[in-house]
Enzyme design. Structure first.
Site, PDB file in Angstrom:
ATOM      1  N   THR A   1       3.163   4.228  -4.768  1.00  0.00           N
ATOM      2  CA  THR A   1       3.396   5.006  -5.991  1.00  0.00           C
ATOM      3  C   THR A   1       4.675   5.828  -5.972  1.00  0.00           C
ATOM      4  O   THR A   1       5.068   6.375  -7.005  1.00  0.00           O
ATOM      5  CB  THR A   1       2.212   5.948  -6.257  1.00  0.00           C
ATOM      6  OG1 THR A   1       2.000   6.785  -5.111  1.00  0.00           O
ATOM      7  CG2 THR A   1       0.942   5.156  -6.537  1.00  0.00           C
ATOM      8  N   SER A   2       5.341   5.932  -4.820  1.00  0.00           N
ATOM      9  CA  SER A   2       6.595   6.688  -4.770  1.00  0.00           C
ATOM     10  C   SER A   2       7.378   6.280  -3.533  1.00  0.00           C
ATOM     11  O   SER A   2       6.899   5.522  -2.681  1.00  0.00           O
ATOM     12  CB  SER A   2       6.331   8.208  -4.731  1.00  0.00           C
ATOM     13  OG  SER A   2       5.722   8.578  -3.505  1.00  0.00           O
TER      14      SER A   2
ATOM     15  N   TYR B   1       1.833  12.878  14.062  1.00  0.00           N
ATOM     16  CA  TYR B   1       2.478  11.842  13.257  1.00  0.00           C
ATOM     17  C   TYR B   1       3.222  10.846  14.142  1.00  0.00           C
ATOM     18  O   TYR B   1       3.102   9.627  13.971  1.00  0.00           O
ATOM     19  CB  TYR B   1       3.446  12.485  12.269  1.00  0.00           C
ATOM     20  CG  TYR B   1       4.223  11.498  11.433  1.00  0.00           C
ATOM     21  CD1 TYR B   1       3.649  10.905  10.317  1.00  0.00           C
ATOM     22  CD2 TYR B   1       5.538  11.139  11.770  1.00  0.00           C
ATOM     23  CE1 TYR B   1       4.359   9.984   9.545  1.00  0.00           C
ATOM     24  CE2 TYR B   1       6.244  10.230  11.010  1.00  0.00           C
ATOM     25  CZ  TYR B   1       5.655   9.656   9.904  1.00  0.00           C
ATOM     26  OH  TYR B   1       6.356   8.741   9.158  1.00  0.00           O
TER      27      TYR B   1
ATOM     28  N   ILE C   1       9.483   4.910  -0.547  1.00  0.00           N
ATOM     29  CA  ILE C   1       9.754   3.591   0.017  1.00  0.00           C
ATOM     30  C   ILE C   1       8.796   2.550  -0.543  1.00  0.00           C
ATOM     31  O   ILE C   1       9.197   1.419  -0.840  1.00  0.00           O
ATOM     32  CB  ILE C   1       9.668   3.655   1.550  1.00  0.00           C
ATOM     33  CG1 ILE C   1      10.833   4.485   2.109  1.00  0.00           C
ATOM     34  CG2 ILE C   1       9.664   2.254   2.157  1.00  0.00           C
ATOM     35  CD1 ILE C   1      10.694   4.828   3.585  1.00  0.00           C
ATOM     36  N   GLY C   2       7.528   2.904  -0.693  1.00  0.00           N
ATOM     37  CA  GLY C   2       6.553   1.950  -1.211  1.00  0.00           C
ATOM     38  C   GLY C   2       6.885   1.480  -2.612  1.00  0.00           C
ATOM     39  O   GLY C   2       6.844   0.272  -2.904  1.00  0.00           O
TER      40      GLY C   2
ATOM     41  N   THR D   1       0.853  -1.193   0.000  1.00  0.00           N
ATOM     42  CA  THR D   1       0.000   0.000   0.000  1.00  0.00           C
ATOM     43  C   THR D   1       0.887   1.241   0.000  1.00  0.00           C
ATOM     44  O   THR D   1       2.024   1.218   0.478  1.00  0.00           O
ATOM     45  CB  THR D   1      -0.940   0.027   1.218  1.00  0.00           C
ATOM     46  OG1 THR D   1      -0.163   0.147   2.423  1.00  0.00           O
ATOM     47  CG2 THR D   1      -1.786  -1.247   1.271  1.00  0.00           C
ATOM     48  N   GLY D   2       0.360   2.328  -0.546  1.00  0.00           N
ATOM     49  CA  GLY D   2       1.180   3.529  -0.672  1.00  0.00           C
ATOM     50  C   GLY D   2       2.387   3.283  -1.539  1.00  0.00           C
ATOM     51  O   GLY D   2       3.526   3.633  -1.203  1.00  0.00           O
TER      52      GLY D   2
END
Length: 248
Positions: free
Chosen positions: A15-16, A150, A18-19, A12-13
């Site tokens: 598109t850029s 965060y 670390i993912g 998941t996540g």
């Protein structure tokens, strides 16, 4: 033989940063990788960078209904799920007096609720011996000013990792947390105002014992280790990949 030959993974996540680096590395190790992201154009580009070993499904992990399409696509392939890298997340600076309900909802919605929803959704698909890797943060271990929401959300992730490891041990499913330090990604650069990005990155690098920021590929290598049989006796653990920032 590749470490993840004939395995199925979900990132998941993806598109850029670390993912994306992890999705690419998982595919290079032989896995078929399902990628999720909120922006279709970026998702298409990520899938294209991997090729036939990737399938992209647009969705927001903070919306359980979006995850239904992800689960359906993995189920339709008929091979279950061997690796989950629950990586989608993000945050922004806000001092204590400036924290708003919207800020909390956005941060916890993706980082905390989205992680829970994702793991819940794929539980029926996870095969015995599967590996779940959660993305933590060194922010959960220090007191970075103006970053409390965060940091708290990532502290929750670490706690989930311990508890879920205990809950899922009976199925042979391992749950570990990878904890990156400051890593040069679009998300990190986006924390600084325009024109101040390099200064922020340089200041962060100066605080790291190894004297530089991490690279997404270095975090991806750690995720592959936790996803593969190379870490078969590791569960409930936290692997820091931070250049020594929280260790020295």
């Amino acid at each position: 033989m590749k470490q993840l030959e004939n395995k199925t993974a979900l990132v998941t996540g993806a598109t850029s940063g670390i993912g994306l680096a992890t999705a690419q590395r998982l595919a290079a190790e032989g896995a078929h990788v399902f990628l999720t992201g909120r922006r279709q154009e970026a998702l298409d580009a990520a899938v294209a960078s991997i090729g036939d070993a990737a399938t992209g499904i647009r969705g927001d992990v903070s919306r359980p209904q979006d995850l239904e399409a992800v689960v359906a696509a993995i189920a339709a392939r008929g091979r279950g799920l061997d690796v989950l890298f629950a990586n989608a997340g993000g945050g922004e600076f806000a001092a204590l007096p400036d924290i708003t309900p919207e800020h909390l909802q956005s941060t916890f919605g993706t980082n905390v609720f989205g992680t829970v929803y994702t793991v819940q959704a794929v539980l029926p698909l996870l095969r015995e011996g599967a590996s779940i890797v959660l993305t933590g943060s060194t922010s959960a271990h220090n007191g970075t000013p103006d970053f409390s929401a965060y940091a708290a959300s990532k502290a929750a992730i670490r706690s989930f990792g311990r508890t879920w490891a205990a809950e899922l041990a009976g199925r042979g499913i391992r749950v570990n947390t990878v904890t990156p330090g400051a890593t040069e990604t679009p998300g990190l650069k986006g924390l600084a105002p325009s024109g101040q990005q390099q200064g922020m990155l340089d200041a962060m690098a100066a605080e790291i014992p190894l004297g530089r920021l991490g690279r997404p590929e270095e975090i991806a290598a750690a995720v592959v280790f936790l996803a593969s049989d190379q870490s078969s006796f590791a569960t409930g653990s936290e692997l820091f990949v931070d250049g020594g920032a929280e260790q020295i």
